[in-house]
Design a protein around this motif. Sequence first.
Motif, PDB file in Angstrom:
ATOM      1  N   LYS A 274       0.834  -1.215   0.000  1.00 23.54           N
ATOM      2  CA  LYS A 274       0.000   0.000   0.000  1.00 23.54           C
ATOM      3  C   LYS A 274       0.864   1.258   0.000  1.00 23.54           C
ATOM      4  N   LEU A 275       1.912   1.285   0.852  1.00 28.82           N
ATOM      5  CA  LEU A 275       2.773   2.465   0.940  1.00 28.82           C
ATOM      6  C   LEU A 275       3.506   2.717  -0.379  1.00 28.82           C
ATOM      7  N   LEU A 276       4.030   1.636  -0.970  1.00 20.41           N
ATOM      8  CA  LEU A 276       4.742   1.799  -2.243  1.00 20.41           C
ATOM      9  C   LEU A 276       3.795   2.249  -3.348  1.00 20.41           C
ATOM     10  N   TYR A 277       2.578   1.740  -3.288  1.00 21.29           N
ATOM     11  CA  TYR A 277       1.589   2.147  -4.302  1.00 21.29           C
ATOM     12  C   TYR A 277       1.212   3.622  -4.131  1.00 21.29           C
ATOM     13  N   GLU A 278       0.998   4.035  -2.858  1.00 21.15           N
ATOM     14  CA  GLU A 278       0.650   5.435  -2.598  1.00 21.15           C
ATOM     15  C   GLU A 278       1.792   6.369  -2.970  1.00 21.15           C
ATOM     16  N   ALA A 279       3.038   5.871  -2.815  1.00 20.41           N
ATOM     17  CA  ALA A 279       4.192   6.705  -3.172  1.00 20.41           C
ATOM     18  C   ALA A 279       4.442   6.737  -4.676  1.00 20.41           C
ATOM     19  N   GLY A 280       3.697   5.949  -5.418  1.00 17.04           N
ATOM     20  CA  GLY A 280       3.859   5.945  -6.867  1.00 17.04           C
ATOM     21  C   GLY A 280       5.013   5.089  -7.357  1.00 17.04           C
ATOM     22  N   LEU A 281       5.595   4.264  -6.474  1.00 15.11           N
ATOM     23  CA  LEU A 281       6.726   3.437  -6.876  1.00 15.11           C
ATOM     24  C   LEU A 281       6.286   2.175  -7.610  1.00 15.11           C
TER      25      LEU A 281
END
Length: 435
Positions: A274-281
């Motif tokens: 979720k965090l990587l997705y929210e960061a756009g990575l």
Amino acid sequence: MPLKKKNQWKEGRAAYAMILPAVLIIAAVALWPLLRSFWISLFDLRLNDPTRNAIHYSYSVNVEQYADRLPGLLRTVKREAGNARDGASPGLSVAQKKLEAVSGELEEDPAFRERLAQVNGLLDAFSPVPQELRFIPVDNAKAERLKAELQGIRKELIGLKADGSLERPDEVIGLTSALLDTFQAPNFVGLSHYKDLMSGRRLWESLGNTLFFTVFAVALEMLLGLLIALLLNRTFRGRGLVRAAVLIPWATPTAVSAMIWHYLYDGQNGIVAKLLYEAGLISDMGSLLSSGSMVMGSVIMADVWKTAPFVALLLLAGLQNIPASLYEAAWVDGGSRWKQFVHVTVPLLKPAFFVALMFRTLDAFRVFDLIYVLTGGGPANSTESVSIYAYKTMFSELDFGKGSALSVIVFVCVLLISMVYVKWLGADVVGRRAG
């Protein structure tokens, strides 16, 4: 013999006697399993194949199967000959005579005849046939000749089936094939497994995955471990608590760590995903464990989290062996923190760094449980290490011969890595200690 030489000879014998237990332990623990694996790799040993589920040095006949299948085959051929039409009867009569000739040649051996009588007696009494009675060796030339004869009979029966001359063709052909299977061929294949593995793509792909994982995981672990060790070597409030907390990932069993990261990477509820997705990575939360280009990075991240504390622990021990007086002298001479690190810390930490590097490289090259639990080697074998390849071959495909060959290849790779470290990197450590 002069007294001095006599004493030296006694001392030499005593010295050899003292190291003998160590030599025997090394031979039993290290060399014997390796030699055994190499020996098995020379055979086509497959547990899922009844004709190859044991090592056969020469031809043998499964007497239990022979006693069970030959009478049924003869009865079936006689029945087909009795019901034959359109001129098929001569061909079936010839096949029957050939079968009787094969059995007659086998049973002309007194040992075979005696074994067959024993087995028939047990079968008639509905008793199990012991393993030691099942197989009897047969001369290789004789076995190959009889097998060729049976294969010829089977070919003739297939021809009669094509002509539509058999009433129950599959039954008689199947029984002939079953009788052929009673001959256990020697399964020594020499170095064929190694040749097949070397000429296939999967071994090189798994070695490439293993090297990629080893290089990047170990590099990140050494860097992060060094930073953690430098932090823990400083004096600050709560240092003991921080040291204990840092060691938690390393103390966690690897399979448990893999399960934890599997949940963290989960495409539906994984926090890291979720965090990587929210960061756009990443473009898709599920790509961390499903995309061939990203899944190896996910595995490396999990391994770095787990093993960097181990590296930090080793490097911290090395840092604490550096005398504080050297830093004080460097400070008096006007050396900055960076110069103290370059000219004092780095040279004196090198032995501990090399030891940690060697341990982690060897451990990373043998990686199995983390990847197996986290990805199972997938998707499409993109994270399959050579150890996982060996495990799948041996325990999933039950191909113990090829699996043993892979195990030997893993050992050779680990041995080469160890020799490189000992020769080029370890020499510096030994040299310092000797000086």
